[in-house]
Scaffold this motif. Sequence first.
Motif, PDB file in Angstrom:
ATOM      1  N   UNK A   1      31.698  43.550  50.056  1.00 27.13           N
ATOM      2  CA  UNK A   1      32.915  43.301  49.282  1.00 27.13           C
ATOM      3  C   UNK A   1      32.502  42.956  47.860  1.00 27.13           C
ATOM      4  N   UNK A   2      32.826  43.845  46.947  1.00 22.07           N
ATOM      5  CA  UNK A   2      32.500  43.642  45.540  1.00 22.07           C
ATOM      6  C   UNK A   2      33.707  43.068  44.815  1.00 22.07           C
ATOM      7  N   UNK A   3      33.467  42.014  44.051  1.00 20.13           N
ATOM      8  CA  UNK A   3      34.547  41.331  43.340  1.00 20.13           C
ATOM      9  C   UNK A   3      34.430  41.538  41.843  1.00 20.13           C
ATOM     10  N   UNK A   4      35.569  41.664  41.195  1.00 21.13           N
ATOM     11  CA  UNK A   4      35.579  41.717  39.737  1.00 21.13           C
ATOM     12  C   UNK A   4      35.610  40.296  39.193  1.00 21.13           C
ATOM     13  N   UNK A   5      35.409  40.136  37.913  1.00 24.31           N
ATOM     14  CA  UNK A   5      35.489  38.817  37.311  1.00 24.31           C
ATOM     15  C   UNK A   5      34.126  38.161  37.160  1.00 24.31           C
ATOM     16  N   UNK A   6      34.098  37.105  36.361  1.00 27.49           N
ATOM     17  CA  UNK A   6      32.833  36.480  36.001  1.00 27.49           C
ATOM     18  C   UNK A   6      32.575  35.158  36.702  1.00 27.49           C
ATOM     19  N   UNK A   7      33.515  34.692  37.511  1.00 25.02           N
ATOM     20  CA  UNK A   7      33.363  33.367  38.106  1.00 25.02           C
ATOM     21  C   UNK A   7      33.244  33.444  39.615  1.00 25.02           C
TER      22      UNK A   7
ATOM     23  N   UNK B   1      43.359  38.662  37.243  1.00 24.65           N
ATOM     24  CA  UNK B   1      43.549  38.939  38.656  1.00 24.65           C
ATOM     25  C   UNK B   1      42.267  39.570  39.206  1.00 24.65           C
ATOM     26  N   UNK B   2      41.673  38.940  40.191  1.00 24.36           N
ATOM     27  CA  UNK B   2      40.446  39.463  40.763  1.00 24.36           C
ATOM     28  C   UNK B   2      40.760  40.662  41.638  1.00 24.36           C
ATOM     29  N   UNK B   3      39.842  41.603  41.667  1.00 26.86           N
ATOM     30  CA  UNK B   3      39.948  42.748  42.568  1.00 26.86           C
ATOM     31  C   UNK B   3      38.785  42.704  43.540  1.00 26.86           C
ATOM     32  N   UNK B   4      39.085  42.938  44.800  1.00 26.68           N
ATOM     33  CA  UNK B   4      38.087  42.934  45.862  1.00 26.68           C
ATOM     34  C   UNK B   4      38.075  44.313  46.509  1.00 26.68           C
ATOM     35  N   UNK B   5      36.894  44.897  46.611  1.00 28.63           N
ATOM     36  CA  UNK B   5      36.779  46.239  47.182  1.00 28.63           C
ATOM     37  C   UNK B   5      35.765  46.211  48.313  1.00 28.63           C
ATOM     38  N   UNK B   6      36.270  46.452  49.535  1.00 28.23           N
ATOM     39  CA  UNK B   6      35.406  46.458  50.705  1.00 28.23           C
ATOM     40  C   UNK B   6      34.833  47.847  50.946  1.00 28.23           C
TER      41      UNK B   6
ATOM     42  N   UNK C   1      38.334  38.250  51.381  1.00 23.25           N
ATOM     43  CA  UNK C   1      39.296  37.414  50.675  1.00 23.25           C
ATOM     44  C   UNK C   1      38.594  36.355  49.836  1.00 23.25           C
ATOM     45  N   UNK C   2      39.263  35.958  48.768  1.00 23.20           N
ATOM     46  CA  UNK C   2      38.738  34.917  47.893  1.00 23.20           C
ATOM     47  C   UNK C   2      39.708  33.746  47.827  1.00 23.20           C
TER      48      UNK C   2
END
Length: 125
Positions: A22-28, A1-6, A97-98
């Motif tokens: 907006x920083x996103x977690x995950x590698x893709x 589950x990706x996390x997005x932090x604004x 948003x992603x």
Amino acid sequence: QVQLVESGGGLVHPGGSLRLSCAASGRTFNRYTMGWFRQTPGKEREFVAAIYWRGSYTYYTDSVQGRFTISRDNAKSTVYLQMNSLKPEDTAVYYCARDSIPDRPTLTRDDFGSWGQGTQVTVSS
């Protein structure tokens, strides 16, 4: 589950500028279209800007065209929204948003399956 932090919201005078991040977690991260939306009380969340996963294609709602710029840094898994010449009507909570599916060009709100917590932007004198 990706996390997005604004981050980057705040209070600014009309005509001023802000830059949202907006920083996103995950590698893709680089495989997904990213978007910015905004919402005011009593209204539906509306599209502001999007950048496709390839990074070359950007789209804006008419009311921000020429004033806002969306960009992305895939190495940092971060998407930005540079907002210039801000107006009181830009006041809203802004959400990052992603897209829920990789490698897809979309501007449709329902296609974005992951959302940040939102950051308040207030434009007022």
